[in-house]
Write a protein that holds these residues in place. Structure first.
Motif, PDB file in Angstrom:
ATOM      1  N   ILE A 121     -42.728  21.354   8.682  1.00 45.23           N
ATOM      2  CA  ILE A 121     -43.076  20.317   9.643  1.00 45.23           C
ATOM      3  C   ILE A 121     -44.093  20.819  10.660  1.00 45.23           C
ATOM      4  N   GLY A 122     -44.054  22.115  10.946  1.00 44.23           N
ATOM      5  CA  GLY A 122     -45.034  22.701  11.848  1.00 44.23           C
ATOM      6  C   GLY A 122     -46.450  22.642  11.304  1.00 44.23           C
ATOM      7  N   ASN A 123     -46.595  22.416  10.008  1.00 48.72           N
ATOM      8  CA  ASN A 123     -47.915  22.324   9.376  1.00 48.72           C
ATOM      9  C   ASN A 123     -48.361  20.880   9.163  1.00 48.72           C
ATOM     10  N   ILE A 124     -47.572  19.919   9.631  1.00 50.44           N
ATOM     11  CA  ILE A 124     -47.905  18.505   9.479  1.00 50.44           C
ATOM     12  C   ILE A 124     -48.536  18.001  10.767  1.00 50.44           C
ATOM     13  N   ASN A 125     -49.639  17.305  10.649  1.00 50.33           N
ATOM     14  CA  ASN A 125     -50.348  16.813  11.830  1.00 50.33           C
ATOM     15  C   ASN A 125     -49.869  15.443  12.287  1.00 50.33           C
ATOM     16  N   SER A 126     -49.539  14.587  11.348  1.00 48.80           N
ATOM     17  CA  SER A 126     -49.136  13.222  11.684  1.00 48.80           C
ATOM     18  C   SER A 126     -47.708  13.178  12.226  1.00 48.80           C
ATOM     19  N   SER A 127     -47.528  12.497  13.368  1.00 47.41           N
ATOM     20  CA  SER A 127     -46.189  12.358  13.953  1.00 47.41           C
ATOM     21  C   SER A 127     -45.273  11.553  13.042  1.00 47.41           C
ATOM     22  N   LEU A 128     -45.830  10.505  12.415  1.00 41.35           N
ATOM     23  CA  LEU A 128     -45.036   9.689  11.498  1.00 41.35           C
ATOM     24  C   LEU A 128     -44.549  10.517  10.325  1.00 41.35           C
ATOM     25  N   LEU A 129     -45.438  11.329   9.758  1.00 43.22           N
ATOM     26  CA  LEU A 129     -45.044  12.169   8.633  1.00 43.22           C
ATOM     27  C   LEU A 129     -44.043  13.234   9.057  1.00 43.22           C
ATOM     28  N   LYS A 130     -44.179  13.751  10.256  1.00 38.68           N
ATOM     29  CA  LYS A 130     -43.214  14.735  10.763  1.00 38.68           C
ATOM     30  C   LYS A 130     -41.811  14.147  10.776  1.00 38.68           C
ATOM     31  N   VAL A 131     -41.690  12.943  11.342  1.00 35.45           N
ATOM     32  CA  VAL A 131     -40.379  12.290  11.442  1.00 35.45           C
ATOM     33  C   VAL A 131     -39.842  11.958  10.055  1.00 35.45           C
ATOM     34  N   ALA A 132     -40.709  11.385   9.210  1.00 31.81           N
ATOM     35  CA  ALA A 132     -40.286  10.988   7.859  1.00 31.81           C
ATOM     36  C   ALA A 132     -39.811  12.196   7.057  1.00 31.81           C
ATOM     37  N   CYS A 133     -40.572  13.285   7.119  1.00 31.75           N
ATOM     38  CA  CYS A 133     -40.210  14.489   6.357  1.00 31.75           C
ATOM     39  C   CYS A 133     -38.958  15.150   6.909  1.00 31.75           C
ATOM     40  N   ALA A 134     -38.807  15.137   8.225  1.00 32.25           N
ATOM     41  CA  ALA A 134     -37.603  15.727   8.832  1.00 32.25           C
ATOM     42  C   ALA A 134     -36.350  14.975   8.392  1.00 32.25           C
ATOM     43  N   LEU A 135     -36.425  13.646   8.427  1.00 28.37           N
ATOM     44  CA  LEU A 135     -35.286  12.837   7.999  1.00 28.37           C
ATOM     45  C   LEU A 135     -34.993  13.055   6.516  1.00 28.37           C
ATOM     46  N   TYR A 136     -36.054  13.129   5.727  1.00 26.99           N
ATOM     47  CA  TYR A 136     -35.865  13.320   4.289  1.00 26.99           C
ATOM     48  C   TYR A 136     -35.221  14.666   3.991  1.00 26.99           C
ATOM     49  N   MET A 137     -35.657  15.716   4.695  1.00 32.28           N
ATOM     50  CA  MET A 137     -35.083  17.038   4.465  1.00 32.28           C
ATOM     51  C   MET A 137     -33.605  17.076   4.832  1.00 32.28           C
ATOM     52  N   ILE A 138     -33.250  16.365   5.888  1.00 25.38           N
ATOM     53  CA  ILE A 138     -31.834  16.290   6.268  1.00 25.38           C
ATOM     54  C   ILE A 138     -31.027  15.602   5.175  1.00 25.38           C
ATOM     55  N   ILE A 139     -31.580  14.515   4.639  1.00 26.12           N
ATOM     56  CA  ILE A 139     -30.854  13.741   3.637  1.00 26.12           C
ATOM     57  C   ILE A 139     -30.720  14.508   2.326  1.00 26.12           C
ATOM     58  N   ILE A 140     -31.823  15.081   1.834  1.00 27.94           N
ATOM     59  CA  ILE A 140     -31.725  15.816   0.565  1.00 27.94           C
ATOM     60  C   ILE A 140     -30.896  17.085   0.747  1.00 27.94           C
ATOM     61  N   GLY A 141     -30.976  17.682   1.933  1.00 28.31           N
ATOM     62  CA  GLY A 141     -30.143  18.856   2.204  1.00 28.31           C
ATOM     63  C   GLY A 141     -28.667  18.498   2.181  1.00 28.31           C
ATOM     64  N   THR A 142     -28.335  17.322   2.712  1.00 22.73           N
ATOM     65  CA  THR A 142     -26.951  16.851   2.696  1.00 22.73           C
ATOM     66  C   THR A 142     -26.499  16.550   1.275  1.00 22.73           C
ATOM     67  N   MET A 143     -27.397  15.949   0.482  1.00 20.91           N
ATOM     68  CA  MET A 143     -27.059  15.687  -0.925  1.00 20.91           C
ATOM     69  C   MET A 143     -26.671  16.984  -1.632  1.00 20.91           C
ATOM     70  N   ALA A 144     -27.491  18.013  -1.453  1.00 21.45           N
ATOM     71  CA  ALA A 144     -27.180  19.296  -2.092  1.00 21.45           C
ATOM     72  C   ALA A 144     -25.884  19.878  -1.544  1.00 21.45           C
ATOM     73  N   ALA A 145     -25.679  19.737  -0.238  1.00 21.05           N
ATOM     74  CA  ALA A 145     -24.471  20.285   0.385  1.00 21.05           C
ATOM     75  C   ALA A 145     -23.204  19.666  -0.188  1.00 21.05           C
ATOM     76  N   THR A 146     -23.248  18.370  -0.503  1.00 19.07           N
ATOM     77  CA  THR A 146     -22.039  17.731  -1.045  1.00 19.07           C
ATOM     78  C   THR A 146     -21.667  18.302  -2.413  1.00 19.07           C
ATOM     79  N   THR A 147     -22.663  18.756  -3.168  1.00 17.98           N
ATOM     80  CA  THR A 147     -22.342  19.322  -4.485  1.00 17.98           C
ATOM     81  C   THR A 147     -21.568  20.627  -4.354  1.00 17.98           C
ATOM     82  N   PHE A 148     -21.752  21.338  -3.234  1.00 18.95           N
ATOM     83  CA  PHE A 148     -21.010  22.590  -3.034  1.00 18.95           C
ATOM     84  C   PHE A 148     -19.505  22.349  -2.911  1.00 18.95           C
TER      85      PHE A 148
END
Length: 209
Positions: A121-148
């Protein structure tokens, strides 16, 4: 549709995707079809071969995300995949039990996801993309976490599939926002198809009552 037929059709469609330009499938329509067909075939197969309809829905949303990606609509793409992961989470949590050991593993996983996410996210210039990518990483990270925390003799396969998915999307993020690397397309799509194929196979192999 049996698991064998499903696997054969899926692998054939994956092969067509990877060699679509070499065999002359270069029209816009054919590029769209060959990109979405592999995972769409899994969605249809799981709809009829499994009682885990959430997996079929997650695969359908993923296929829609594939189409959005083919069209270059990045925000639509990650939005559809975020929805797909939420549906995966809803399915996986029905199989999961959380205890102290698993909670520690998930906490360590969260740290890894956070470190990678902050760097990208530190390499992303767009604020919209920063927020979108941050939310997505949280969601996919949670998906993987549930498999554990899944209670299943196939838990290792769930984890492998989830990590393949995370790796695929991490390659997308790295290639798009940090640095382009050779073979990115093959790395991204091969691990993505492997992850979705495993999830679909698990859905037909292991039913929920």
């Amino acid at each position: 549709m049996s698991r064998v037929v499903t696997a054969v059709v899926f692998l054939l469609l994956v092969a067509i995707y990877f060699f679509r330009k070499q065999i002359g499938l270069t029209s816009e329509l054919m590029l769209d079809i060959t990109k979405t067909a592999p995972v769409l075939s899994l969605s249809i197969a799981t709809l009829f071969c499994s009682n885990r309809k959430l997996i079929s829905l997650a695969l359908l949303l993923s296929a829609a995300g594939d189409l959005a990606g083919e069209k270059g609509a990045f925000i639509a793409q990650i939005s559809l995949f975020a929805l797909a992961h939420i549906v995966y989470i809803l399915d996986f949590t029905k199989l999961a039990t959380f205890n102290r050991r698993r909670s520690i593993i998930i906490s360590l996983w969260a740290v890894v996801v956070a470190i990678f996410g902050i760097f990208v996210i530190g390499n992303i210039n767009s604020s919209l993309l920063k927020v979108a990518c941050a939310l997505y990483m949280i969601i996919i990270g949670t998906m993987a976490a549930t498999t554990f925390a899944i209670n299943s003799r196939y838990r290792a396969l769930y984890v492998i599939a989830a990590l393949l998915f995370v790796f695929s999307d991490s390659c997308i993020a790295w290639n798009k926002f940090v640095e382009h690397f050779a073979g990115a397309g093959v790395a991204i799509m091969s691990t993505y198809f492997a992850a979705q194929g495993l999830f679909a196979w698990l859905a037909t192999k292991e039913e929920k009552n």
